[in-house]
Design a protein around this motif. Structure first.
Motif, PDB file in Angstrom:
ATOM      1  N   LYS A 171     -45.535 -75.847 -66.319  1.00  9.70           N
ATOM      2  CA  LYS A 171     -46.265 -76.917 -66.999  1.00  9.70           C
ATOM      3  C   LYS A 171     -45.550 -78.255 -66.867  1.00  9.70           C
ATOM      4  O   LYS A 171     -44.321 -78.330 -66.769  1.00  9.70           O
ATOM      5  CB  LYS A 171     -46.488 -76.579 -68.469  1.00  9.70           C
ATOM      6  CG  LYS A 171     -45.282 -76.719 -69.377  1.00  9.70           C
ATOM      7  CD  LYS A 171     -45.696 -76.532 -70.830  1.00  9.70           C
ATOM      8  CE  LYS A 171     -44.527 -76.845 -71.762  1.00  9.70           C
ATOM      9  NZ  LYS A 171     -44.889 -76.694 -73.172  1.00  9.70           N
ATOM     10  N   LYS A 172     -46.329 -79.307 -66.878  1.00  7.13           N
ATOM     11  CA  LYS A 172     -45.783 -80.650 -66.750  1.00  7.13           C
ATOM     12  C   LYS A 172     -45.473 -81.196 -68.138  1.00  7.13           C
ATOM     13  O   LYS A 172     -46.194 -80.946 -69.100  1.00  7.13           O
ATOM     14  CB  LYS A 172     -46.814 -81.551 -66.058  1.00  7.13           C
ATOM     15  CG  LYS A 172     -46.269 -82.887 -65.607  1.00  7.13           C
ATOM     16  CD  LYS A 172     -47.316 -83.619 -64.771  1.00  7.13           C
ATOM     17  CE  LYS A 172     -46.737 -84.945 -64.277  1.00  7.13           C
ATOM     18  NZ  LYS A 172     -47.727 -85.668 -63.430  1.00  7.13           N
ATOM     19  N   ASP A 213     -45.208 -83.534 -71.283  1.00  2.00           N
ATOM     20  CA  ASP A 213     -46.058 -84.539 -71.907  1.00  2.00           C
ATOM     21  C   ASP A 213     -45.301 -85.866 -71.989  1.00  2.00           C
ATOM     22  O   ASP A 213     -44.119 -85.895 -72.347  1.00  2.00           O
ATOM     23  CB  ASP A 213     -46.444 -84.060 -73.313  1.00  2.00           C
ATOM     24  CG  ASP A 213     -47.522 -84.920 -73.934  1.00  2.00           C
ATOM     25  OD1 ASP A 213     -47.269 -86.122 -74.142  1.00  2.00           O
ATOM     26  OD2 ASP A 213     -48.606 -84.384 -74.227  1.00  2.00           O
ATOM     27  N   LYS A 214     -45.956 -86.964 -71.682  1.00  2.79           N
ATOM     28  CA  LYS A 214     -45.329 -88.287 -71.700  1.00  2.79           C
ATOM     29  C   LYS A 214     -44.758 -88.621 -73.082  1.00  2.79           C
ATOM     30  O   LYS A 214     -43.733 -89.304 -73.188  1.00  2.79           O
ATOM     31  CB  LYS A 214     -46.336 -89.361 -71.279  1.00  2.79           C
ATOM     32  CG  LYS A 214     -45.729 -90.760 -71.134  1.00  2.79           C
ATOM     33  CD  LYS A 214     -46.770 -91.750 -70.639  1.00  2.79           C
ATOM     34  CE  LYS A 214     -46.136 -93.126 -70.433  1.00  2.79           C
ATOM     35  NZ  LYS A 214     -45.595 -93.706 -71.654  1.00  2.79           N
ATOM     36  N   THR A 234     -40.277 -88.223 -61.678  1.00  5.54           N
ATOM     37  CA  THR A 234     -41.015 -86.965 -61.761  1.00  5.54           C
ATOM     38  C   THR A 234     -41.576 -86.606 -60.399  1.00  5.54           C
ATOM     39  O   THR A 234     -41.917 -87.480 -59.597  1.00  5.54           O
ATOM     40  CB  THR A 234     -42.173 -87.042 -62.772  1.00  5.54           C
ATOM     41  OG1 THR A 234     -43.070 -88.085 -62.375  1.00  5.54           O
ATOM     42  CG2 THR A 234     -41.670 -87.312 -64.169  1.00  5.54           C
ATOM     43  N   GLU A 235     -41.671 -85.308 -60.148  1.00  9.38           N
ATOM     44  CA  GLU A 235     -42.286 -84.839 -58.907  1.00  9.38           C
ATOM     45  C   GLU A 235     -42.944 -83.496 -59.147  1.00  9.38           C
ATOM     46  O   GLU A 235     -42.335 -82.597 -59.747  1.00  9.38           O
ATOM     47  CB  GLU A 235     -41.241 -84.708 -57.794  1.00  9.38           C
ATOM     48  CG  GLU A 235     -41.844 -84.227 -56.483  1.00  9.38           C
ATOM     49  CD  GLU A 235     -40.832 -84.078 -55.372  1.00  9.38           C
ATOM     50  OE1 GLU A 235     -40.964 -83.141 -54.564  1.00  9.38           O
ATOM     51  OE2 GLU A 235     -39.891 -84.891 -55.314  1.00  9.38           O
ATOM     52  N   ASN A 236     -44.165 -83.368 -58.674  1.00 12.00           N
ATOM     53  CA  ASN A 236     -44.866 -82.087 -58.683  1.00 12.00           C
ATOM     54  C   ASN A 236     -44.544 -81.391 -57.357  1.00 12.00           C
ATOM     55  O   ASN A 236     -45.091 -81.734 -56.322  1.00 12.00           O
ATOM     56  CB  ASN A 236     -46.368 -82.301 -58.846  1.00 12.00           C
ATOM     57  CG  ASN A 236     -47.158 -81.009 -58.766  1.00 12.00           C
ATOM     58  OD1 ASN A 236     -48.132 -80.929 -58.059  1.00 12.00           O
ATOM     59  ND2 ASN A 236     -46.724 -79.989 -59.480  1.00 12.00           N
ATOM     60  N   ASN A 260     -42.396 -78.326 -61.388  1.00 10.98           N
ATOM     61  CA  ASN A 260     -42.310 -79.765 -61.612  1.00 10.98           C
ATOM     62  C   ASN A 260     -40.853 -80.142 -61.860  1.00 10.98           C
ATOM     63  O   ASN A 260     -40.107 -79.395 -62.486  1.00 10.98           O
ATOM     64  CB  ASN A 260     -43.125 -80.186 -62.839  1.00 10.98           C
ATOM     65  CG  ASN A 260     -44.609 -79.964 -62.622  1.00 10.98           C
ATOM     66  OD1 ASN A 260     -45.270 -80.778 -62.005  1.00 10.98           O
ATOM     67  ND2 ASN A 260     -45.123 -78.847 -63.124  1.00 10.98           N
ATOM     68  N   CYS A 291     -38.448 -83.266 -63.457  1.00 12.96           N
ATOM     69  CA  CYS A 291     -38.459 -84.493 -64.260  1.00 12.96           C
ATOM     70  C   CYS A 291     -37.017 -84.880 -64.564  1.00 12.96           C
ATOM     71  O   CYS A 291     -36.267 -84.103 -65.142  1.00 12.96           O
ATOM     72  CB  CYS A 291     -39.231 -84.265 -65.561  1.00 12.96           C
ATOM     73  SG  CYS A 291     -39.327 -85.722 -66.612  1.00 12.96           S
TER      74      CYS A 291
END
Length: 612
Positions: free
Chosen positions: A10-11, A13-14, A36-38, A44, A46
């Protein structure tokens, strides 16, 4: 200064990223940013960083720093970066900044994970290699800069402070009751026997340890350095002193590299006073010193501090202790540390760091680890006597000096016996000092079993190495970093130099203590620089203060606070027994330490849910 998180599934949350960056502002108030990079649908990356600008203040050196397919976030200093940079220039490398950050990333490009072997400094850093899709992380040789990590189903989290991990994970990480019980029952020297923290599943990367994670989420840890100890047989005492002076002065020269002003922490002891004297007289440094004063006779170093100030004609700021402010100051400190403060010394140091910051300094120099490296504790006399007897080297002479000059100052009854280690080389009861008496106050009687690393066959050498890597210095470094960074100050420790440590653990044991003086080589290293009133003072007070200088146990308000039945501390401590202890104004030294540990732990437990 730095935080990193490596995520799968999961990415982030900002909101949590922004909240964490705000928490990181103390460590780096000058700039903050995120990379950040997917990587793929399951992965992911960060990287978060906040910068305290020390070298190359230009924004071109801001982080995360990207070059040649690598992204770097870096906390600390590579002190020998100018020498390393010149080597790279000779190899044809071009530079766009004047920072050690760029030197670090270029060394990774050329040497991969072997790059750390070139560095002299203090660091925790993370490099994301975008080509290999891997993370490479490292911590410095002595553990001067912190590196915590935590893993759950969502990913692998790293941080310079546990608060940052808790902020990004955004879940309750339970307190590690075992670690807290070890601290209360066995004292601060128990805290770094493992890589556990006060929180379950949060660990620290050890000193001299690298960590890598590949795209398959395979984790590998390796130790890249151990002290190189080769006992020197054909070296004279004068040669040892000259080499010590050369190595220490070079270490100081490297650690003066800064584009901002540097302050000096000054106690009444040989270590910090000697550093201040060399900086003033040899390096012509415009020395401004900061000191703590406690009026308790056992810890009052004001006379020695004043001797040094008068001799150097340097500016000095004295910070006084204040009973009225103590509880609130300690609460504030513990909430930032997200852990109990281990001893009074480290609370006192936080007051010093605050004053240094308020006077406009971003870097401070301290005398950390001189006692472990040069041999400065009272029990070292007894270990030294055993070495002298084993090697048939000046045993009677050293015993006579001990009887004449030292025994009268020793308060610990264990150390009044000059043959302690000769008769019992395995004696270690003093490490977890007073545990038998303290155990009466502890609810859970499952106590940590004492263990030590075997670094060397010589008892004297091995005990000092355990103090340096497993018992004393790690606690000091952790608190100095947190205390300083709370006020955006970087702490530097010149005695923690690779070449100096290798050398001092290789010198003959009979040179370390001489004429009834611990740290004999260091005292002679400073001869001609440090005034003799301090240099030749045999009494060791230590950077400390009395518990009674900080809190009034007769004050009703204080007692209500400490005896609050709702506090979780009474899951660990017998309330009725501690209540009786508060009434005893003349407690032994180890019970005074325990009282502070109790207060510190109570505040930690009471405020833990307020950290983020």
């Amino acid at each position: 200064m730095e935080f990193q998180v490596f995520l799968e599934k999961k990415k982030l949350d900002k909101y949590y990223i922004d909240r964490t960056l705000r928490l990181m502002k103390n460590r780096g108030p000058d700039f903050s940013n995120v990379y950040t990079e997917n990587v793929n649908q399951d992965l992911n990356v960060c990287l978060l960083h906040s910068r305290l600008s020390i070298i190359d203040l230009n924004q071109r050196s801001n982080q995360p720093f990207s070059q040649d397919g690598s992204i770097l976030i870096f906390n600390g200093e590579i002190y020998n970066y100018l020498e390393l940079k010149n080597d790279l220039i000779n190899l044809g490398e071009k530079f766009t900044t004047d920072s050690d950050t760029e030197v670090l990333i270029k060394y990774y490009k050329l040497y991969g994970e072997e790059c750390v072997k070139f560095f002299e400094g203090m660091w925790s850093f993370v490099i994301y290699d975008t080509k290999k899709k891997k993370i490479f992380a490292s911590r410095d040789r002595f553990g001067e800069k912190p590196f915590f990590y935590y893993q759950n189903k969502d990913g692998f989290f790293f941080g310079s402070e546990i608060r940052f991990i808790k902020s990004l994970v955004n879940k309750d990480i339970k307190i590690n009751n075992t670690q807290l019980n070890n601290f209360l029952s066995s004292g601060y020297k128990s805290l770094y026997k493992t890589n556990q923290t006060y929180f379950k599943d949060v660990f620290f990367l050890k000193n001299s340890e690298n960590l890598s994670i590949n795209s398959k989420f395979e984790i590998k840890k390796t130790i890249y350095w151990k002290p190189d100890i080769k006992k020197l047989k054909n070296i004279s005492l004068n040669e040892c002193i000259e080499e010590s002076r050369k190595l220490l002065f070079n270490s100081l020269k490297l650690r003066l590299r800064s584009d901002v002003p540097i302050a000096i922490c000054l106690s009444g002891g040989v270590d910090s006073s000697g550093l201040a004297s060399v900086l003033t007289k040899e390096f012509k440094f415009n020395t401004k010193t900061f000191s703590i004063v406690d009026l308790d006779d056992r810890y009052d170093e004001s006379k020695n501090i004043d001797y040094t100030i008068r001799d150097l004609q340097c500016e000095n700021v004295k910070v006084s202790l204040n009973k009225e402010l103590f509880i609130n100051q300690l609460i504030d400190q513990i909430k930032y540390h997200n852990a109990p403060v281990a001893t009074i010394s480290y609370h006192v140091h936080s007051l010093l760091a605050k004053s240094i910051s308020e006077n406009g300094f971003k870097v401070a120099i301290s005398g950390t680890a001189a006692d472990e490296i040069y041999s400065g504790y009272y029990d070292h006399f007894l270990q030294h006597l055993k070495s002298c007897k084993d090697l048939n080297q000046n045993y009677q002479e050293n015993l006579d000096f001990w009887n004449k000059y030292i025994s009268k100052y020793i308060r610990n009854p264990n150390f009044k016996n000059s043959e302690l280690y000769i008769k019992d080389p395995k004696f270690r009861d003093h490490i977890y000092d007073g545990r038998k008496e303290i155990s009466e106050f502890i609810v859970n009687k499952e106590f940590l079993k004492f263990q030590e690393e075997i670094y060397h066959q010589d008892l004297f050498t091995n005990r000092r190495l355990n103090e340096l890597f497993n018992e004393i210095t790690p606690v000091v470094l952790n608190h100095e970093d947190l205390n300083s960074m709370k006020y955006s100050v970087e702490n530097r420790s010149p005695f923690l130099d690779t070449k100096l440590v290798n050398f001092m653990f290789s010198v003959p044991a009979n040179y370390l203590i001489k004429n009834g003086y611990v740290k004999y080589i260091l005292r002679e290293t400073f001869n001609g620089y440090l005034n003799d009133k301090v240099r030749l003072d045999r009494v060791k007070r230590g950077f400390n203060a009395s518990i009674n200088s900080l809190i009034n146990f007769d004050d009703k308000k204080n007692l209500e606070f400490l005896l609050d039945k709702k506090s979780r501390i009474y899951e660990f401590i017998d309330r009725e027994k501690i209540k009786k202890l508060f009434k005893n104004q003349k407690t032994s030294n180890h019970l005074s330490k325990f009282l502070f540990a109790f207060i510190s732990s109570k505040i930690f437990l009471d405020t833990n849910d307020q950290i983020v």
